[in-house]
Design a protein around this motif. Structure first.
Motif, PDB file in Angstrom:
ATOM      1  N   ASN A   3       5.837  38.728   2.692  1.00 38.85           N
ATOM      2  CA  ASN A   3       6.503  39.979   2.373  1.00 38.85           C
ATOM      3  C   ASN A   3       7.157  39.859   1.014  1.00 38.85           C
ATOM      4  OD1 ASN A   3       6.055  41.298   4.981  1.00 38.85           O
ATOM      5  ND2 ASN A   3       7.466  39.756   5.783  1.00 38.85           N
ATOM      6  N   TYR A   5      10.173  40.855  -1.547  1.00 44.98           N
ATOM      7  CA  TYR A   5      11.575  41.244  -1.507  1.00 44.98           C
ATOM      8  C   TYR A   5      12.116  41.345  -2.924  1.00 44.98           C
ATOM      9  CZ  TYR A   5      11.409  39.757   3.408  1.00 44.98           C
ATOM     10  OH  TYR A   5      11.078  39.620   4.727  1.00 44.98           O
ATOM     11  N   ALA A  58      12.785  37.920   8.047  1.00 48.08           N
ATOM     12  CA  ALA A  58      13.790  38.517   7.171  1.00 48.08           C
ATOM     13  C   ALA A  58      15.196  38.271   7.686  1.00 48.08           C
ATOM     14  CB  ALA A  58      13.530  40.020   7.045  1.00 48.08           C
ATOM     15  N   LEU A  78      19.547  42.566  -0.457  1.00 48.15           N
ATOM     16  CA  LEU A  78      18.146  42.170  -0.310  1.00 48.15           C
ATOM     17  C   LEU A  78      17.360  43.390   0.153  1.00 48.15           C
ATOM     18  CD1 LEU A  78      16.147  39.736  -0.378  1.00 48.15           C
ATOM     19  CD2 LEU A  78      16.560  39.519   2.096  1.00 48.15           C
ATOM     20  N   HIS A  79      16.303  43.718  -0.582  1.00 47.83           N
ATOM     21  CA  HIS A  79      15.514  44.914  -0.304  1.00 47.83           C
ATOM     22  C   HIS A  79      14.055  44.527  -0.057  1.00 47.83           C
ATOM     23  CE1 HIS A  79      18.892  47.009  -2.336  1.00 47.83           C
ATOM     24  NE2 HIS A  79      18.791  46.018  -3.195  1.00 47.83           N
ATOM     25  N   ALA A  80      13.438  45.201   0.884  1.00 46.75           N
ATOM     26  CA  ALA A  80      11.987  45.075   1.041  1.00 46.75           C
ATOM     27  C   ALA A  80      11.332  45.823  -0.119  1.00 46.75           C
ATOM     28  CB  ALA A  80      11.545  45.654   2.376  1.00 46.75           C
TER      29      ALA A  80
END
Length: 281
Positions: A3, A5, A58, A78-80
């Motif tokens: 993923n 981030y 996450a 923290l962002h996706a």
């Protein structure tokens, strides 16, 4: 499956911060894809934005980040990276910025998810319908301002909006609503702030015979047109220009400036530095 981030952070400046953050990500089997940092001698603060790939859970990453950040006094988020920001747009009777944002969004040029359009006039309900976006008409008068803002905020919260864009919304927000939207509301002012504030800056500019006109996108605060500036741009003015000429040229500038500010905010490139901003482009 990995993923992507985006980590943004700020903290008191000290030696070894880049090494510490990079080491933390390395220890968590992350691959850094993009990184930027800035230390401000005036405030003594350090700012950083890192995009990275990670295959771990996450929840564990966030928990470990919390412990890592504590001794550094870090403010972090923290962002996706692939998650689009839920957005509500507010507008009055001038639609150039709204139309521009909708087109860019439809073409995939803005990483936002437009959930609703709110207006104190009905002018753009058909435009909203053409994009299949819910349109909410909420009239505002001096007598109904508090009730109207309560309805607006109810829509914003119901849509889970992380961003509110004032795309030429020509009502002054109350201190209470400004406080509730702190850090997540962007306004476009049809002037190169701090010059020519107020409702008719192009008339003021024409009267003064300026050679440059401009537009300013800034975060909304209780101090009218005084919020932290995200982006500005200018256009040339000539002595032969009429007010209509300046207005038309200025509206093009407004649309471009607002679109850039929305894009940078939605890509988590804007960090607050007191009454200023740090932009990682």
């Amino acid at each position: 499956m990995t993923n992507a981030y985006i980590l943004t952070l700020s903290c008191p400046d000290r030696r070894g911060l880049v090494h510490a953050v990079s080491g933390f990500l390395l220890d968590h089997d992350s691959n850094i894809e993009e990184a930027g940092q800035f230390n401000d001698p005036a405030t003594g603060l350090f700012f950083m934005r890192v995009r990275f790939a990670n295959a771990g859970p996450a929840a564990q990453l966030r928990e470990d980040l919390e412990a890592f950040a504590l001794p550094f006094e870090m403010h972090w988020r923290l962002h996706a990276a692939e998650e689009k920001i839920k957005t509500v747009i507010m507008v009055s009777r001038q639609g150039h910025c709204l139309n521009d944002l909708l087109f860019r969004w439809k073409e995939g040029l803005l990483p936002i998810d437009i959930r609703a359009i709110v207006s104190n006039h009905r002018d753009f309900y058909q435009l909203a319908a053409s994009y299949n976006i819910p349109f909410h008409h909420i009239p505002v008068t001096a007598a109904t301002k508090a009730q109207a803002e309560a309805k607006q905020f109810e829509i914003i919260e119901a849509e889970g909006a992380e961003l509110v864009v004032l795309a030429r919304y020509m009502q002054v927000l109350s201190n209470d609503l400004c406080s509730k939207l702190s850090g997540r509301a962007i306004n476009i002012h049809h002037s190169f702030l701090p010059s020519f504030k107020g409702a008719k800056p192009y008339y003021q500019a024409h009267d003064r015979g300026v050679k440059l006109i401009g537009a300013t996108a800034h975060y909304v605060t209780a101090d009218l047109d005084e919020g932290p500036i995200i982006e500005q741009d200018v256009a040339r003015a000539y002595h032969t220009d009429t007010v209509d000429d300046l207005t038309a040229r200025g509206q093009d500038t407004e649309s471009q400036v607002l679109a850039r500010a929305v894009k940078w905010h939605s890509e988590h490139r804007v960090l607050m530095n007191g009454h200023k901003t740090v932009i990682f482009r």
